[in-house]
Design an enzyme around this catalytic site. Structure first.
Site, mmCIF file in Angstrom:
data_model
loop_
_atom_site.group_PDB
_atom_site.id
_atom_site.type_symbol
_atom_site.label_atom_id
_atom_site.label_comp_id
_atom_site.label_asym_id
_atom_site.label_seq_id
_atom_site.Cartn_x
_atom_site.Cartn_y
_atom_site.Cartn_z
ATOM 1 N N ARG A 243 0.868 -1.267 0.083
ATOM 2 C CA ARG A 243 0.002 0.097 -0.039
ATOM 3 C C ARG A 243 0.826 1.320 -0.178
ATOM 4 O O ARG A 243 0.738 2.104 -0.728
ATOM 5 C CB ARG A 243 -0.833 -0.042 1.364
ATOM 6 C CG ARG A 243 -2.115 0.559 1.257
ATOM 7 C CD ARG A 243 -3.121 0.109 2.308
ATOM 8 N NE ARG A 243 -2.610 -1.284 2.573
ATOM 9 C CZ ARG A 243 -3.381 -2.175 2.036
ATOM 10 N NH1 ARG A 243 -4.212 -2.061 0.985
ATOM 11 N NH2 ARG A 243 -2.984 -3.553 2.566
ATOM 12 N N THR A 244 1.875 1.320 0.933
ATOM 13 C CA THR A 244 2.560 2.716 1.189
ATOM 14 C C THR A 244 3.319 2.956 -0.245
ATOM 15 O O THR A 244 3.374 3.781 -0.539
ATOM 16 C CB THR A 244 3.220 2.624 2.337
ATOM 17 O OG1 THR A 244 2.405 2.420 3.589
ATOM 18 C CG2 THR A 244 3.896 4.252 2.800
ATOM 19 N N LYS B 134 24.931 -5.844 0.808
ATOM 20 C CA LYS B 134 26.294 -5.829 0.731
ATOM 21 C C LYS B 134 27.190 -4.994 2.025
ATOM 22 O O LYS B 134 27.999 -4.976 2.137
ATOM 23 C CB LYS B 134 26.699 -4.857 -0.603
ATOM 24 C CG LYS B 134 26.494 -6.004 -1.831
ATOM 25 C CD LYS B 134 26.620 -4.944 -3.046
ATOM 26 C CE LYS B 134 26.135 -5.292 -4.063
ATOM 27 N NZ LYS B 134 26.186 -4.448 -5.577
ATOM 28 N N ARG C 14 10.975 3.181 3.757
ATOM 29 C CA ARG C 14 10.516 2.452 4.809
ATOM 30 C C ARG C 14 11.897 1.603 5.065
ATOM 31 O O ARG C 14 12.551 0.937 4.505
ATOM 32 C CB ARG C 14 9.419 1.721 4.316
ATOM 33 C CG ARG C 14 9.318 0.534 5.401
ATOM 34 C CD ARG C 14 7.895 -0.141 5.129
ATOM 35 N NE ARG C 14 6.824 0.872 5.335
ATOM 36 C CZ ARG C 14 5.490 0.324 5.432
ATOM 37 N NH1 ARG C 14 5.287 -0.815 5.027
ATOM 38 N NH2 ARG C 14 4.633 1.038 5.735
ATOM 39 N N HIS D 71 4.903 6.587 11.277
ATOM 40 C CA HIS D 71 4.538 6.425 10.152
ATOM 41 C C HIS D 71 3.771 7.603 9.854
ATOM 42 O O HIS D 71 2.429 7.605 9.608
ATOM 43 C CB HIS D 71 3.407 4.991 10.221
ATOM 44 C CG HIS D 71 3.246 4.561 8.682
ATOM 45 N ND1 HIS D 71 3.908 5.156 7.506
ATOM 46 C CD2 HIS D 71 2.607 3.459 8.219
ATOM 47 C CE1 HIS D 71 3.241 4.560 6.715
ATOM 48 N NE2 HIS D 71 2.661 3.557 6.820
#
Lengths: 141, 303
Positions: free
Chosen positions: B51-52, B80, B101, B129
């Protein structure tokens, strides 16, 4: 008990009784070449007991660290046998590299080069929180 | 303001102007179709999100911009061992704005400190958020016409539910709001929120483990018990089905109740509730795109 007065150096006065060894360790005073005196359980004119540390050299001290550990300390700078500066410590707004964030979800848990930074969120209760994850600091260093 | 890391980075005036902008975008989408022409949004998603990420990408595309990025840590240089700071500095050379995120709390703040372009926190672990909160605020505003004098119920995982934490912080800034916090004991709001936000600002709230206060609520914000936030699977299994919203439970609720959920849903809202006119969670998703469009414009300094 007689302890030589110092000519040029620092006297940490009004240390909470019993905390001088912790401060000795955290400030890494064992690495100094000069004389360092630790006086435990001295009678305080403010009442009760206190610890005192006398350092016979004017070294750089991280006052934020000191303020965080024991905000009641008075730092006296001695020059030519006279106290030339007296500083009353208080809880610092921000401490860096002193408290470790113990939250396993915090970014500091995986990025080793990041400095652990805490900010004072509640002066009345002396509560510090990690700037990254807002986790409350546990008062141990 | 250069970055959005926490909802408290935005003043009440800035929130109001973002809501106004989003409302204008809803009314006049064509006027915004090329506002971000030749601008690039980098979506740096170190953990999965449908969704985000898609909402950010849809927002940028609707503004006429383009997108680049990755949707899991394995397809980035993090695999890495690259630090968040180095990634942020590198991406600053390619894009105009970052949405990040990350499973670790505080990672977007670290990125913002290193990047030379605006960074938006698109969720950092169980912490913040803010764009979900912007979405929630627009939804409440569109449904109720105000952000003050509301009784807001939060239900489910109030401990790890970052959307709950951010929305409580945001709604505390408006007059006359109060909260009913419905959760099992183990999933109550964290202490910093109780002491540092609710108690400190003398906000009325009630912590409960039942639905008795349903008739008083203006908003009911449901949340999912998130498996990924638990270190112990047994705890998750024990708590996941404690609070399920059913049509029956809504019988005593106000007609104008607004039922919200940040989604994805598992089973905490019975499917039958979707038919209820008071269910707004899919409209909430749409609002998310508009609010992210408004935010991108604000951070890029585009009118």
């Amino acid at each position: 008990m007689t302890i030589d007065s110092i000519k040029n150096g620092i006297v940490l006065d009004h240390i909470t009784s019993g905390k001088s060894m912790e401060i000795y360790r955290i400030l890494e005073l064992s690495k100094l070449d000069c004389s360092v005196a630790i006086i435990k359980n001295a009678v305080s004119r403010r009442g009760g007991r206190k610890d005192i540390i006398k350092i016979d050299s004017e070294i750089d001290i991280n006052l934020d660290v000191l303020g965080y550990i024991d905000p009641g300390i008075t730092v006296n700078i001695v020059r030519d046998g006279q106290i030339c500066q007296k500083r009353q410590l208080e809880l610092p707004e921000r401490v860096s590299g002193v408290i470790k964030c113990k939250n396993p979800r915090c970014i500091t848990s995986i990025e080793q080069e990041l400095s652990h930074v805490f900010e004072l969120s509640d002066r009345e209760n002396g509560i510090y929180r990690c700037v990254y994850c807002e986790t409350k600091a546990e008062h141990e260093i | 303001m250069k970055d959005l890391i926490s909802i408290t980075d935005l003043s009440v005036d800035e929130l109001e102007s973002l809501i106004k902008k989003a409302m204008d975008i809803i009314d006049n989408p064509d006027e915004y179709a090329e506002k971000c022409k030749r601008k690039k949004l980098a979506t740096l998603f170190y953990e999965p999100s449908t969704r985000t990420r898609l909402s950010f990408e849809a927002a940028m595309l609707e503004l006429g911009g383009s997108i680049l990025g990755f949707s899991e840590a394995n397809s980035s240089s993090a695999s890495k061992g690259e630090s968040v700071s180095d990634t942020a500095k590198t991406i600053s050379c390619y894009a105009d704005i970052i949405a990040m995120r990350h499973p670790k709390e505080g990672a977007p703040m670290v990125a913002a400190g290193a990047a030379s372009i605006p960074v938006i926190n698109a969720g950092d672990g169980g912490h913040n958020h803010p764009t979900q909160t912007l979405t929630d605020l627009l939804t409440i505003y569109r449904e109720r016409g105000r952000l003050s004098n509301l009784k807001i119920g939060f239900c489910g995982d109030l401990k790890f539910g970052r959307t709950v934490h951010s929305l409580i912080e945001a709604m505390c800034r408006y007059e006359g709001n109060s909260f009913v916090l419905i959760s099992p004991d183990e999933l109550k709001i964290p202490g910093y929120l109780r002491a540092g936000v609710l108690d400190k600002n003398k906000i009325p709230y009630l912590e409960t483990d039942n639905w008795d206060n349903m008739p008083e609520l203006d908003i009911l914000y449901m949340t999912r018990v998130q498996r990924e936030r638990f270190f112990n699977e047994a705890d998750y299994l024990r708590l996941k089905d404690v609070f399920i919203l059913t049509a029956d439970k809504l019988m005593s609720a106000k007609d104008e109740l607004v039922i919200m959920h940040p989604l994805p849903r598992v089973n905490e809202i019975e499917r039958a509730v979707d038919e209820d006119e008071r269910a707004c969670y899919f409209e909430q998703v749409r609002n998310g795109k508009y609010m992210r469009m408004a935010l991108i414009l604000m951070l890029l300094g585009i009118e």
